[in-house]
Design an enzyme around this catalytic site. Structure first.
Site, PDB file in Angstrom:
ATOM      1  N   ASN A   3       0.008  -7.065 -16.639  1.00  0.00           N
ATOM      2  CA  ASN A   3      -0.368  -5.669 -16.869  1.00  0.00           C
ATOM      3  C   ASN A   3      -1.861  -5.531 -16.659  1.00  0.00           C
ATOM      4  OD1 ASN A   3      -1.153  -3.150 -18.279  1.00  0.00           O
ATOM      5  ND2 ASN A   3       1.011  -3.104 -18.847  1.00  0.00           N
TER       6      ASN A   3
ATOM      7  N   THR B  70       1.680  -8.410  -9.103  1.00  0.00           N
ATOM      8  CA  THR B  70       3.134  -8.442  -8.994  1.00  0.00           C
ATOM      9  C   THR B  70       3.759  -9.227 -10.145  1.00  0.00           C
ATOM     10  OG1 THR B  70       3.106  -8.228  -6.592  1.00  0.00           O
ATOM     11  CG2 THR B  70       5.041  -9.246  -7.554  1.00  0.00           C
TER      12      THR B  70
ATOM     13  N   HIS C  97      10.587   2.175 -21.238  1.00  0.00           N
ATOM     14  CA  HIS C  97      10.240   2.522 -19.865  1.00  0.00           C
ATOM     15  C   HIS C  97      11.241   3.519 -19.290  1.00  0.00           C
ATOM     16  CE1 HIS C  97       7.673  -1.097 -20.083  1.00  0.00           C
ATOM     17  NE2 HIS C  97       6.980  -0.512 -19.132  1.00  0.00           N
TER      18      HIS C  97
ATOM     19  N   CYS D 133       0.811  -1.229   0.000  1.00  0.00           N
ATOM     20  CA  CYS D 133       0.000   0.000   0.000  1.00  0.00           C
ATOM     21  C   CYS D 133       0.840   1.273   0.000  1.00  0.00           C
ATOM     22  CB  CYS D 133      -0.957   0.001   1.182  1.00  0.00           C
ATOM     23  SG  CYS D 133      -0.157  -0.034   2.803  1.00  0.00           S
TER      24      CYS D 133
ATOM     25  N   LYS E 188      13.622   1.568 -14.142  1.00  0.00           N
ATOM     26  CA  LYS E 188      13.120   0.194 -14.252  1.00  0.00           C
ATOM     27  C   LYS E 188      14.295  -0.762 -14.375  1.00  0.00           C
ATOM     28  CE  LYS E 188       9.758  -2.636 -16.799  1.00  0.00           C
ATOM     29  NZ  LYS E 188       9.027  -3.025 -15.581  1.00  0.00           N
TER      30      LYS E 188
ATOM     31  N   SER F 194      -2.218 -11.014 -13.702  1.00  0.00           N
ATOM     32  CA  SER F 194      -1.890 -10.390 -14.984  1.00  0.00           C
ATOM     33  C   SER F 194      -0.602  -9.597 -14.843  1.00  0.00           C
ATOM     34  CB  SER F 194      -3.016  -9.455 -15.439  1.00  0.00           C
ATOM     35  OG  SER F 194      -2.678  -8.823 -16.658  1.00  0.00           O
TER      36      SER F 194
END
Length: 253
Positions: A111, A86, A143, A9, A147, A109
């Protein structure tokens, strides 16, 4: 009302989901888990699932593979469906997820974007038609410079989706610099670009003789992933045990 427990969170995606849930009258975050305490949230935050006192309808995970088993054990023991966002899971992790899905509903998933998952439907149809017609397939993903993994999980998801309809006959090629030879017709090239603050840019190229078709998705903010996760939580709440994906969410709309 869907009551969710949000793992991760206090991460970037966790905070984006927290922000969006505040204005969504159909969903509420009742608790979160995170090892970090850097943010103040309108719900209690625990450092372990073992300490959670609230009972949610769905667990949403936008964290890391670490601690996966603890979360799965919690979901199974409380019979709570899971939205697993994740990436970077190992083969062992995936086996744990599949085993857990025999007892609870799990939507997984790489994405969560509704746009990317619509793109998947388009490229699967294109691959069936164009792959058999001699078109070469390339994927270029871009990206931000922070990343760490390459290629992206989404690029692999796109490749796997096309390879599935092509009978699994294609190999993935990530770097052509080490081998001086012409392109194999049964390959999907995947190229990664890292720079600046690019949120996410994925392009699938079908290159044929004298013509090229490009299907592209650009993410301008992480909000699209958070929106997809919220839609997935609403979808998975009362599903039977099993493995689901975002294509199931699209089909239900």
């Amino acid at each position: 009302m869907v009551r969710i427990i949000l793992r991760g969170c206090n991460g970037r995606m966790g905070q984006e989901i927290t922000r969006l849930c505040k204005s969504d009258g159909e969903i509420e975050i009742i608790a979160g888990t995170d090892l970090s305490s850097r943010f103040e949230n309108p719900y209690p935050v625990y450092d372990s699932f073992l300490k959670i006192e609230e009972k949610g309808d769905v667990v949403v995970d936008f964290s890391s593979p670490a601690g996966l088993k603890e979360m799965l054990d919690y979901c199974i023991s409380t019979k709570t469906p899971l939205v697993l966002c994740t990436t970077g899971l190992s083969e062992e992790d995936i086996s744990l997820v599949k085993k857990a899905s025999e007892n609870i509903a799990i939507l997984r998933s790489a994405n969560m974007s509704m746009g990317i998952n619509t793109m998947i439907k388009l490229i699967k149809e294109a691959a069936k038609m164009l792959g058999e017609s001699g078109f070469d397939i390339e994927i270029v993903e871009k990206h931000h410079n922070q990343k760490v993994d390459a290629p992206s999980g989404t690029a692999l998801l796109l490749a796997d989706s096309m390879n599935e309809v092509l009978g699994g006959e294609y190999d993935y090629v990530y770097d052509r610099s080490a081998v001086r030879e012409k392109r194999n017709e049964k390959e999907i090239g995947i190229s990664a670009v890292r720079g600046g603050s690019i949120v996410g840019d994925h392009e699938v190229i079908f290159a044929g003789l004298d013509e090229v078709i490009e299907i592209k998705h650009i993410a301008y903010s992480r909000a699209i992933l958070a929106k997809g996760a919220i839609s997935a939580a609403k979808f998975i709440k009362e599903r039977e045990p099993g493995l689901y994906n975002m294509q199931d969410v699209l089909a239900s709309n």
